[in-house]
Design a protein around this motif. Structure first.
Motif, PDB file in Angstrom:
ATOM      1  N   ARG A 149      66.495  57.760  44.753  1.00  0.00           N
ATOM      2  CA  ARG A 149      67.862  57.387  45.119  1.00  0.00           C
ATOM      3  C   ARG A 149      68.930  58.242  44.430  1.00  0.00           C
ATOM      4  NH1 ARG A 149      65.240  55.326  48.490  1.00  0.00           N
ATOM      5  NH2 ARG A 149      65.122  53.141  49.013  1.00  0.00           N
ATOM      6  N   SER A 150      68.542  58.987  43.414  1.00  0.00           N
ATOM      7  CA  SER A 150      69.539  59.722  42.639  1.00  0.00           C
ATOM      8  C   SER A 150      70.004  60.975  43.370  1.00  0.00           C
ATOM      9  CB  SER A 150      68.977  60.110  41.279  1.00  0.00           C
ATOM     10  OG  SER A 150      69.946  60.833  40.566  1.00  0.00           O
ATOM     11  N   CYS A 151      71.303  61.167  43.382  1.00  0.00           N
ATOM     12  CA  CYS A 151      71.881  62.395  43.902  1.00  0.00           C
ATOM     13  C   CYS A 151      72.169  63.357  42.754  1.00  0.00           C
ATOM     14  CB  CYS A 151      73.182  62.098  44.652  1.00  0.00           C
ATOM     15  SG  CYS A 151      72.939  61.076  46.108  1.00  0.00           S
ATOM     16  N   ASP A 152      71.949  62.912  41.542  1.00  0.00           N
ATOM     17  CA  ASP A 152      72.263  63.697  40.358  1.00  0.00           C
ATOM     18  C   ASP A 152      71.011  64.444  39.906  1.00  0.00           C
ATOM     19  OD1 ASP A 152      72.940  64.739  37.903  1.00  0.00           O
ATOM     20  OD2 ASP A 152      73.966  62.939  37.216  1.00  0.00           O
ATOM     21  N   ARG A 153      71.003  65.748  40.083  1.00  0.00           N
ATOM     22  CA  ARG A 153      69.836  66.568  39.741  1.00  0.00           C
ATOM     23  C   ARG A 153      69.486  66.433  38.259  1.00  0.00           C
ATOM     24  NH1 ARG A 153      65.598  67.710  42.262  1.00  0.00           N
ATOM     25  NH2 ARG A 153      64.364  68.366  40.525  1.00  0.00           N
ATOM     26  N   GLU A 154      70.472  66.274  37.392  1.00  0.00           N
ATOM     27  CA  GLU A 154      70.213  66.137  35.962  1.00  0.00           C
ATOM     28  C   GLU A 154      69.407  64.878  35.660  1.00  0.00           C
ATOM     29  OE1 GLU A 154      73.635  66.531  33.469  1.00  0.00           O
ATOM     30  OE2 GLU A 154      74.269  68.372  34.455  1.00  0.00           O
ATOM     31  N   VAL A 155      69.682  63.780  36.369  1.00  0.00           N
ATOM     32  CA  VAL A 155      68.925  62.536  36.174  1.00  0.00           C
ATOM     33  C   VAL A 155      67.476  62.756  36.577  1.00  0.00           C
ATOM     34  CG1 VAL A 155      68.639  60.157  36.974  1.00  0.00           C
ATOM     35  CG2 VAL A 155      70.918  61.030  36.447  1.00  0.00           C
ATOM     36  N   VAL A 156      67.269  63.366  37.732  1.00  0.00           N
ATOM     37  CA  VAL A 156      65.922  63.624  38.224  1.00  0.00           C
ATOM     38  C   VAL A 156      65.175  64.523  37.240  1.00  0.00           C
ATOM     39  CG1 VAL A 156      64.579  64.695  40.077  1.00  0.00           C
ATOM     40  CG2 VAL A 156      66.573  63.283  40.627  1.00  0.00           C
ATOM     41  N   ASP A 157      65.797  65.608  36.794  1.00  0.00           N
ATOM     42  CA  ASP A 157      65.155  66.539  35.867  1.00  0.00           C
ATOM     43  C   ASP A 157      64.809  65.859  34.542  1.00  0.00           C
ATOM     44  OD1 ASP A 157      65.366  68.517  37.775  1.00  0.00           O
ATOM     45  OD2 ASP A 157      67.102  69.492  36.832  1.00  0.00           O
ATOM     46  N   ALA A 158      65.703  65.019  34.028  1.00  0.00           N
ATOM     47  CA  ALA A 158      65.461  64.344  32.745  1.00  0.00           C
ATOM     48  C   ALA A 158      64.290  63.376  32.846  1.00  0.00           C
ATOM     49  CB  ALA A 158      66.722  63.611  32.286  1.00  0.00           C
ATOM     50  N   LEU A 159      64.217  62.610  33.931  1.00  0.00           N
ATOM     51  CA  LEU A 159      63.105  61.677  34.108  1.00  0.00           C
ATOM     52  C   LEU A 159      61.778  62.414  34.249  1.00  0.00           C
ATOM     53  CD1 LEU A 159      64.695  59.008  36.450  1.00  0.00           C
ATOM     54  CD2 LEU A 159      63.926  58.660  34.100  1.00  0.00           C
ATOM     55  N   GLN A 160      61.782  63.505  34.999  1.00  0.00           N
ATOM     56  CA  GLN A 160      60.551  64.264  35.171  1.00  0.00           C
ATOM     57  C   GLN A 160      60.130  64.936  33.856  1.00  0.00           C
ATOM     58  OE1 GLN A 160      61.712  66.650  38.558  1.00  0.00           O
ATOM     59  NE2 GLN A 160      60.757  65.210  39.988  1.00  0.00           N
ATOM     60  N   ALA A 161      61.073  65.435  33.085  1.00  0.00           N
ATOM     61  CA  ALA A 161      60.756  66.051  31.791  1.00  0.00           C
ATOM     62  C   ALA A 161      60.186  65.015  30.823  1.00  0.00           C
ATOM     63  CB  ALA A 161      62.000  66.709  31.197  1.00  0.00           C
ATOM     64  N   GLY A 181      56.557  65.122  28.974  1.00  0.00           N
ATOM     65  CA  GLY A 181      56.433  65.000  27.527  1.00  0.00           C
ATOM     66  C   GLY A 181      55.477  63.895  27.132  1.00  0.00           C
ATOM     67  N   LEU A 182      55.562  62.769  27.813  1.00  0.00           N
ATOM     68  CA  LEU A 182      54.651  61.664  27.524  1.00  0.00           C
ATOM     69  C   LEU A 182      53.212  62.036  27.862  1.00  0.00           C
ATOM     70  CD1 LEU A 182      56.759  58.632  28.765  1.00  0.00           C
ATOM     71  CD2 LEU A 182      56.238  59.269  26.406  1.00  0.00           C
ATOM     72  N   GLU A 183      53.023  62.757  28.950  1.00  0.00           N
ATOM     73  CA  GLU A 183      51.676  63.191  29.313  1.00  0.00           C
ATOM     74  C   GLU A 183      51.103  64.132  28.250  1.00  0.00           C
ATOM     75  OE1 GLU A 183      52.096  64.825  33.232  1.00  0.00           O
ATOM     76  OE2 GLU A 183      52.543  62.871  34.112  1.00  0.00           O
ATOM     77  N   LEU A 184      51.932  65.043  27.721  1.00  0.00           N
ATOM     78  CA  LEU A 184      51.474  65.952  26.667  1.00  0.00           C
ATOM     79  C   LEU A 184      51.102  65.186  25.408  1.00  0.00           C
ATOM     80  CD1 LEU A 184      53.982  68.918  27.025  1.00  0.00           C
ATOM     81  CD2 LEU A 184      51.514  68.971  27.453  1.00  0.00           C
ATOM     82  N   LEU A 185      51.917  64.209  25.036  1.00  0.00           N
ATOM     83  CA  LEU A 185      51.605  63.405  23.856  1.00  0.00           C
ATOM     84  C   LEU A 185      50.310  62.629  24.054  1.00  0.00           C
ATOM     85  CD1 LEU A 185      55.116  62.021  22.898  1.00  0.00           C
ATOM     86  CD2 LEU A 185      53.733  63.614  21.579  1.00  0.00           C
ATOM     87  N   ALA A 186      50.150  62.020  25.218  1.00  0.00           N
ATOM     88  CA  ALA A 186      48.958  61.217  25.489  1.00  0.00           C
ATOM     89  C   ALA A 186      47.699  62.076  25.518  1.00  0.00           C
ATOM     90  CB  ALA A 186      49.123  60.473  26.813  1.00  0.00           C
ATOM     91  N   SER A 187      47.835  63.320  25.962  1.00  0.00           N
ATOM     92  CA  SER A 187      46.669  64.189  26.061  1.00  0.00           C
ATOM     93  C   SER A 187      46.263  64.777  24.713  1.00  0.00           C
ATOM     94  CB  SER A 187      46.956  65.342  27.030  1.00  0.00           C
ATOM     95  OG  SER A 187      47.865  66.268  26.437  1.00  0.00           O
ATOM     96  N   GLY A 188      47.146  64.659  23.727  1.00  0.00           N
ATOM     97  CA  GLY A 188      46.859  65.242  22.419  1.00  0.00           C
ATOM     98  C   GLY A 188      47.270  66.697  22.320  1.00  0.00           C
ATOM     99  N   ALA A 189      47.894  67.245  23.361  1.00  0.00           N
ATOM    100  CA  ALA A 189      48.311  68.654  23.351  1.00  0.00           C
ATOM    101  C   ALA A 189      49.450  68.892  22.374  1.00  0.00           C
ATOM    102  CB  ALA A 189      48.728  69.092  24.757  1.00  0.00           C
ATOM    103  N   VAL A 190      50.179  67.832  22.031  1.00  0.00           N
ATOM    104  CA  VAL A 190      51.285  67.922  21.085  1.00  0.00           C
ATOM    105  C   VAL A 190      50.950  67.052  19.890  1.00  0.00           C
ATOM    106  CG1 VAL A 190      53.727  67.438  20.715  1.00  0.00           C
ATOM    107  CG2 VAL A 190      52.965  68.328  22.912  1.00  0.00           C
ATOM    108  N   ASP A 191      51.076  67.603  18.703  1.00  0.00           N
ATOM    109  CA  ASP A 191      50.799  66.860  17.476  1.00  0.00           C
ATOM    110  C   ASP A 191      52.115  66.704  16.726  1.00  0.00           C
ATOM    111  OD1 ASP A 191      49.902  65.697  15.170  1.00  0.00           O
ATOM    112  OD2 ASP A 191      48.532  67.308  14.638  1.00  0.00           O
TER     113      ASP A 191
END
Length: 96
Positions: A65-77, A81-91
């Motif tokens: 629903r967002s027309c704001d590209r910054e909102v979309v980019d922030a949620l996707q980022a 980040g959470l996926e990297l933390l969960a995978s152990g790729a980031v310590d």
């Protein structure tokens, strides 16, 4: 309680997001907010799973629903980040 809190450099505060609150920085220095979600210890694994599914659906609704590209980019980022933390790729324990 409706009171303003003034934090000094290095201070920290924990806020229960279930209650209405606001944050702002009125100074010239940068201010950083670290948001951490954790589950109530009385929740069962099925309840946590249901809540996680609900929050993911809610996030997808915002993305669609967002027309704001910054909102979309922030949620996707944040998801990446959470996926990297969960995978152990980031310590987070290692510091440069």
């Amino acid at each position: 309680d409706g009171a303003d809190r003034v934090l000094n450099p290095g201070d920290a505060v924990v806020v229960d997001g279930a209650f209405r609150h606001a944050t702002f920085a009125s100074g010239e220095d940068d201010a950083f907010l670290l948001a951490v979600d954790f589950w109530h210890p009385d929740l069962t694994p099925p309840e946590i799973g249901a809540l996680e599914a609900f929050f993911k659906l809610d996030e997808q609704f915002v993305l669609r629903r967002s027309c704001d590209r910054e909102v979309v980019d922030a949620l996707q980022a944040a998801d990446r980040g959470l996926e990297l933390l969960a995978s152990g790729a980031v310590d987070l324990r290692s510091t440069a």
